[in-house]
Design an enzyme around this catalytic site. Sequence first.
Site, PDB file in Angstrom:
ATOM      1  N   HIS A 116       0.846  -1.200   0.000  1.00  0.00           N
ATOM      2  CA  HIS A 116       0.000   0.000   0.000  1.00  0.00           C
ATOM      3  C   HIS A 116       0.882   1.251   0.000  1.00  0.00           C
ATOM      4  CE1 HIS A 116      -2.881   2.816   2.136  1.00  0.00           C
ATOM      5  NE2 HIS A 116      -3.629   2.341   1.152  1.00  0.00           N
ATOM      6  N   ASP A 174      -6.602  14.710  -6.027  1.00  0.00           N
ATOM      7  CA  ASP A 174      -6.317  13.320  -5.637  1.00  0.00           C
ATOM      8  C   ASP A 174      -7.583  12.685  -5.089  1.00  0.00           C
ATOM      9  OD1 ASP A 174      -5.082  11.008  -4.732  1.00  0.00           O
ATOM     10  OD2 ASP A 174      -4.266  11.937  -2.926  1.00  0.00           O
ATOM     11  N   MET A 175      -8.068  11.661  -5.738  1.00  0.00           N
ATOM     12  CA  MET A 175      -9.340  11.069  -5.287  1.00  0.00           C
ATOM     13  C   MET A 175      -9.409   9.568  -5.501  1.00  0.00           C
ATOM     14  SD  MET A 175     -12.073  11.573  -8.305  1.00  0.00           S
ATOM     15  CE  MET A 175     -11.851  10.512  -9.737  1.00  0.00           C
ATOM     16  N   LYS A 224     -19.743   6.203 -14.545  1.00  0.00           N
ATOM     17  CA  LYS A 224     -18.543   6.999 -14.882  1.00  0.00           C
ATOM     18  C   LYS A 224     -17.373   6.647 -13.952  1.00  0.00           C
ATOM     19  CE  LYS A 224     -21.447  10.663 -16.670  1.00  0.00           C
ATOM     20  NZ  LYS A 224     -21.791  12.086 -16.662  1.00  0.00           N
ATOM     21  N   GLY A 306      -8.319  20.670  -4.783  1.00  0.00           N
ATOM     22  CA  GLY A 306      -7.234  20.391  -3.841  1.00  0.00           C
ATOM     23  C   GLY A 306      -6.897  21.547  -2.909  1.00  0.00           C
TER      24      GLY A 306
HETATM   25  P1  NAI Z   1     -11.602  13.385  -0.983  1.00  0.00           P
HETATM   26  O1  NAI Z   1     -12.969  12.984  -1.403  1.00  0.00           O
HETATM   27  O2  NAI Z   1     -11.417  13.853   0.414  1.00  0.00           O
HETATM   28  O3  NAI Z   1     -11.077  14.539  -1.959  1.00  0.00           O
HETATM   29  C1  NAI Z   1     -11.005  14.336  -3.361  1.00  0.00           C
HETATM   30  C2  NAI Z   1     -10.391  15.561  -4.002  1.00  0.00           C
HETATM   31  O4  NAI Z   1     -11.319  16.643  -3.965  1.00  0.00           O
HETATM   32  C3  NAI Z   1      -9.135  16.071  -3.300  1.00  0.00           C
HETATM   33  O5  NAI Z   1      -8.185  16.481  -4.244  1.00  0.00           O
HETATM   34  C4  NAI Z   1      -9.637  17.261  -2.507  1.00  0.00           C
HETATM   35  O6  NAI Z   1      -8.621  18.213  -2.269  1.00  0.00           O
HETATM   36  C5  NAI Z   1     -10.683  17.797  -3.438  1.00  0.00           C
HETATM   37  N1  NAI Z   1     -11.696  18.615  -2.749  1.00  0.00           N
HETATM   38  C6  NAI Z   1     -12.485  18.225  -1.724  1.00  0.00           C
HETATM   39  N2  NAI Z   1     -13.286  19.231  -1.346  1.00  0.00           N
HETATM   40  C7  NAI Z   1     -12.993  20.276  -2.164  1.00  0.00           C
HETATM   41  C8  NAI Z   1     -13.496  21.611  -2.290  1.00  0.00           C
HETATM   42  N3  NAI Z   1     -14.448  22.086  -1.497  1.00  0.00           N
HETATM   43  N4  NAI Z   1     -12.985  22.408  -3.252  1.00  0.00           N
HETATM   44  C9  NAI Z   1     -12.003  21.955  -4.056  1.00  0.00           C
HETATM   45  N5  NAI Z   1     -11.488  20.702  -3.994  1.00  0.00           N
HETATM   46  C10 NAI Z   1     -11.992  19.884  -3.055  1.00  0.00           C
HETATM   47  O7  NAI Z   1     -10.545  12.228  -1.272  1.00  0.00           O
HETATM   48  P2  NAI Z   1     -10.786  10.648  -1.226  1.00  0.00           P
HETATM   49  O8  NAI Z   1     -11.408  10.218  -2.508  1.00  0.00           O
HETATM   50  O9  NAI Z   1     -11.455  10.309   0.059  1.00  0.00           O
HETATM   51  O10 NAI Z   1      -9.277  10.119  -1.202  1.00  0.00           O
HETATM   52  C11 NAI Z   1      -8.475  10.353  -0.040  1.00  0.00           C
HETATM   53  C12 NAI Z   1      -7.078   9.828  -0.220  1.00  0.00           C
HETATM   54  O11 NAI Z   1      -7.112   8.417  -0.251  1.00  0.00           O
HETATM   55  C13 NAI Z   1      -6.322  10.231  -1.478  1.00  0.00           C
HETATM   56  O12 NAI Z   1      -5.077  10.751  -1.058  1.00  0.00           O
HETATM   57  C14 NAI Z   1      -6.098   8.943  -2.252  1.00  0.00           C
HETATM   58  O13 NAI Z   1      -4.890   8.884  -2.977  1.00  0.00           O
HETATM   59  C15 NAI Z   1      -6.082   7.970  -1.104  1.00  0.00           C
HETATM   60  N6  NAI Z   1      -6.374   6.603  -1.529  1.00  0.00           N
HETATM   61  C16 NAI Z   1      -5.324   5.743  -1.587  1.00  0.00           C
HETATM   62  C17 NAI Z   1      -5.544   4.414  -1.922  1.00  0.00           C
HETATM   63  C18 NAI Z   1      -4.399   3.480  -2.011  1.00  0.00           C
HETATM   64  O14 NAI Z   1      -4.634   2.288  -2.122  1.00  0.00           O
HETATM   65  N7  NAI Z   1      -3.161   3.926  -1.979  1.00  0.00           N
HETATM   66  C19 NAI Z   1      -6.892   3.922  -2.213  1.00  0.00           C
HETATM   67  C20 NAI Z   1      -7.913   4.926  -2.165  1.00  0.00           C
HETATM   68  C21 NAI Z   1      -7.660   6.228  -1.807  1.00  0.00           C
END
Ligand code: NAI
Length: 349
Positions: A116, A174-175, A224, A306
């Site tokens: 991971h 990043d999502m 999507k 972000g």
């Molecule tokens: P999230 O839903 O919290 O955010 C998604 C994106 O939307 C981010 O870039 C965030 O900055 C942006 N965002 C959120 N609210 C905003 C706003 N009001 N205005 C502008 N932008 C906004 O992120 P999620 O989907 O919960 O993912 C969290 C982390 O989990 C990520 O860093 C991802 O890489 C990580 N992840 C890692 C995995 C792995 O196996 N390595 C698997 C799944 C997720």
Amino acid sequence: MKVTRQKLHQLIQNKLNKAGLSEQHASMVADVLVHADARGIHSHGAVRVEYYAERISKGGTNTSPNFHFEQTGPCSGVFHGDNAAGHVAAKLAMDEAITLAQTNGIAIVGVKKIGHSGALSYFVQQAAKQGMVGISLCQSDPMAVPFGGTGVYYGTNPIAFAAQGEDDKVMTFDMATTVQAWGKILDARSRNDVIPDNWAVNEQGEPTTDPFEVKALVPLSGPKGYGLMMMVDVLSGILLGLPFGSRVSSMYNDLTEGRNLGQLHIVINPSYFTDPQTFKQNISQTMKDLNAVKPAPGVKQVLYPGQNCDINEDESNLNGIEIVDEIYQYLLSDTLYNHSYDHKDPFAH
Ligand code: NAI
């Protein structure tokens, strides 16, 4: 409670080192976890240390990997991760991709057989800070139903992007490709909250508001997000000859074995496409334009993608990183891990 970046880094590094990672690798993993916590991505920060410590101690993370970068073409390569901590392999692979893109314009580097790797924003920012556009995607353990299905097939397969503007400011997106990360369901369980009916499904594949009934997450925006998670799996799994779809290893299934996960980094050197200074100016202009859009009722300001995390990071750097007391106590303690994760059903209560 609040803790400084340096202190949190030291505590995480110590714990992972005690579990068996070299000081160098422990420090590199700590870099990625502190980055996540500082940016408010607590689902991928210090909360993961106990799990990592258990996996390292039980042999499921290779503590002395034989890393090898195989350049397969002028712009392509495979970084063999030898089931090391994913954070370490993904970081070193991104360094290779940046070097290739600096000399050859673009680079696509597969990171093969890793554990991971945490929050992908860390790796795309490596590229952006060198003036490149960074894109990264990776497989994760199967937790989501395919659109219209009842059984899990894909993981939360995240996608990240970063590009640098003027004054070294980076726009980072990043999502996960599910509506919500699994951590948000666990959070709702811990608070005995209901969840919105568009996050997850129960055993029958029906939407549920009961976090304890969750049997799978759903792709974001229906077909999507489903298509996006398919693309991530093809590009970071099938393309690298790795297990794919529901064959991807589970986070908790067997902590003594490497996970064999895949990740793909794409790096683009803007100077091969346009004037790099104009590129930076226009990235900055985009950020300003978005901030200047009239907000909808109830919204204070439109943020560029972000920017919420950038605001968190500025605040963390100023006043410390917010950490749950229990996690801090664990990091301070002599306890390495509590046998909490091995063979745990990912959907267990
Ligand atoms: P999230 O839903 O919290 O955010 C998604 C994106 O939307 C981010 O870039 C965030 O900055 C942006 N965002 C959120 N609210 C905003 C706003 N009001 N205005 C502008 N932008 C906004 O992120 P999620 O989907 O919960 O993912 C969290 C982390 O989990 C990520 O860093 C991802 O890489 C990580 N992840 C890692 C995995 C792995 O196996 N390595 C698997 C799944 C997720």
